[in-house]
Design a protein around this motif. Structure first.
Motif, PDB file in Angstrom:
ATOM      1  N   ARG A  34      -2.931 -12.233  -4.886  1.00  0.00           N
ATOM      2  CA  ARG A  34      -2.085 -11.577  -3.889  1.00  0.00           C
ATOM      3  C   ARG A  34      -1.273 -10.459  -4.531  1.00  0.00           C
ATOM      4  O   ARG A  34      -1.223  -9.345  -4.014  1.00  0.00           O
ATOM      5  CB  ARG A  34      -1.159 -12.609  -3.247  1.00  0.00           C
ATOM      6  N   LYS A  36      -1.928  -8.839  -7.323  1.00  0.00           N
ATOM      7  CA  LYS A  36      -2.845  -7.759  -7.723  1.00  0.00           C
ATOM      8  C   LYS A  36      -3.215  -6.891  -6.534  1.00  0.00           C
ATOM      9  O   LYS A  36      -3.226  -5.664  -6.623  1.00  0.00           O
ATOM     10  CB  LYS A  36      -4.125  -8.343  -8.333  1.00  0.00           C
ATOM     11  N   ARG A  37      -3.512  -7.550  -5.412  1.00  0.00           N
ATOM     12  CA  ARG A  37      -3.901  -6.822  -4.203  1.00  0.00           C
ATOM     13  C   ARG A  37      -2.772  -5.902  -3.730  1.00  0.00           C
ATOM     14  O   ARG A  37      -3.004  -4.745  -3.394  1.00  0.00           O
ATOM     15  CB  ARG A  37      -4.253  -7.842  -3.114  1.00  0.00           C
ATOM     16  N   LEU A  38      -1.541  -6.417  -3.726  1.00  0.00           N
ATOM     17  CA  LEU A  38      -0.397  -5.626  -3.271  1.00  0.00           C
ATOM     18  C   LEU A  38      -0.106  -4.463  -4.212  1.00  0.00           C
ATOM     19  O   LEU A  38       0.204  -3.349  -3.762  1.00  0.00           O
ATOM     20  CB  LEU A  38       0.831  -6.525  -3.131  1.00  0.00           C
ATOM     21  N   ARG A  40      -2.284  -2.942  -6.253  1.00  0.00           N
ATOM     22  CA  ARG A  40      -3.370  -1.960  -6.112  1.00  0.00           C
ATOM     23  C   ARG A  40      -3.197  -1.111  -4.855  1.00  0.00           C
ATOM     24  O   ARG A  40      -3.397   0.102  -4.877  1.00  0.00           O
ATOM     25  CB  ARG A  40      -4.726  -2.667  -6.054  1.00  0.00           C
ATOM     26  N   GLU A  41      -2.833  -1.760  -3.752  1.00  0.00           N
ATOM     27  CA  GLU A  41      -2.661  -1.034  -2.494  1.00  0.00           C
ATOM     28  C   GLU A  41      -1.504  -0.047  -2.591  1.00  0.00           C
ATOM     29  O   GLU A  41      -1.614   1.094  -2.146  1.00  0.00           O
ATOM     30  CB  GLU A  41      -2.419  -2.028  -1.343  1.00  0.00           C
ATOM     31  N   SER A  42      -0.409  -0.464  -3.186  1.00  0.00           N
ATOM     32  CA  SER A  42       0.745   0.424  -3.352  1.00  0.00           C
ATOM     33  C   SER A  42       0.379   1.613  -4.240  1.00  0.00           C
ATOM     34  O   SER A  42       0.740   2.752  -3.947  1.00  0.00           O
ATOM     35  CB  SER A  42       1.909  -0.350  -3.963  1.00  0.00           C
ATOM     36  N   ARG A  44      -2.639   2.841  -4.720  1.00  0.00           N
ATOM     37  CA  ARG A  44      -3.633   3.666  -4.019  1.00  0.00           C
ATOM     38  C   ARG A  44      -2.980   4.581  -2.997  1.00  0.00           C
ATOM     39  O   ARG A  44      -3.371   5.742  -2.850  1.00  0.00           O
ATOM     40  CB  ARG A  44      -4.649   2.750  -3.330  1.00  0.00           C
ATOM     41  N   THR A  45      -1.971   4.087  -2.290  1.00  0.00           N
ATOM     42  CA  THR A  45      -1.352   4.863  -1.225  1.00  0.00           C
ATOM     43  C   THR A  45      -0.303   5.856  -1.730  1.00  0.00           C
ATOM     44  O   THR A  45       0.066   6.770  -0.999  1.00  0.00           O
ATOM     45  CB  THR A  45      -0.707   3.956  -0.169  1.00  0.00           C
ATOM     46  N   SER A  46       0.181   5.674  -2.955  1.00  0.00           N
ATOM     47  CA  SER A  46       1.174   6.618  -3.482  1.00  0.00           C
ATOM     48  C   SER A  46       0.461   7.779  -4.175  1.00  0.00           C
ATOM     49  O   SER A  46      -0.588   7.610  -4.778  1.00  0.00           O
ATOM     50  CB  SER A  46       2.115   5.921  -4.457  1.00  0.00           C
ATOM     51  N   LYS A  66       6.198  -9.918   0.440  1.00  0.00           N
ATOM     52  CA  LYS A  66       5.360  -8.721   0.460  1.00  0.00           C
ATOM     53  C   LYS A  66       6.217  -7.458   0.580  1.00  0.00           C
ATOM     54  O   LYS A  66       6.005  -6.486  -0.135  1.00  0.00           O
ATOM     55  CB  LYS A  66       4.381  -8.815   1.625  1.00  0.00           C
ATOM     56  N   SER A  70       6.717  -4.507  -2.213  1.00  0.00           N
ATOM     57  CA  SER A  70       6.360  -3.151  -1.803  1.00  0.00           C
ATOM     58  C   SER A  70       7.512  -2.180  -2.040  1.00  0.00           C
ATOM     59  O   SER A  70       7.311  -1.079  -2.560  1.00  0.00           O
ATOM     60  CB  SER A  70       5.959  -3.160  -0.331  1.00  0.00           C
TER      61      SER A  70
END
Length: 86
Positions: A34, A36-38, A40-42, A44-46, A66, A70
């Protein structure tokens, strides 16, 4: 205490992310995945400059919600951009 540490170095290519989330700091595999996923997503979007980043977990990372994680990651990316723009 901070729940994570971000190390970075300027690079020639595009921004890259390395994750070091150990069993010692986050016990359960589902919690590690969880996190790692959060992260990576942060990442990727920055929109980060050309930099290599290593994300190191500390104790208590899995206790963050979460939204808390974030927010802290967003602040970390902003500090990183500010440091690199000097």
């Amino acid at each position: 205490l901070p729940e994570f540490l971000v190390l970075f170095r300027k690079s020639d290519g595009e921004a890259r992310l390395g994750l070091a989330i150990s069993k010692k700091t986050v016990n359960k595999a589902t919690a590690r995945n969880r996190c790692k996923r959060l992260v990576r997503e942060s990442f990727r979007t920055s929109l980060l400059p050309n930099v290599d980043i290593i994300f190191l977990s500390r104790r208590g990372l899995d206790k963050l919600s979460k939204s808390q994680l974030s927010q802290r990651l967003t602040l970390a990316w902003q500090k990183l951009e500010k440091t690199l723009s000097r």
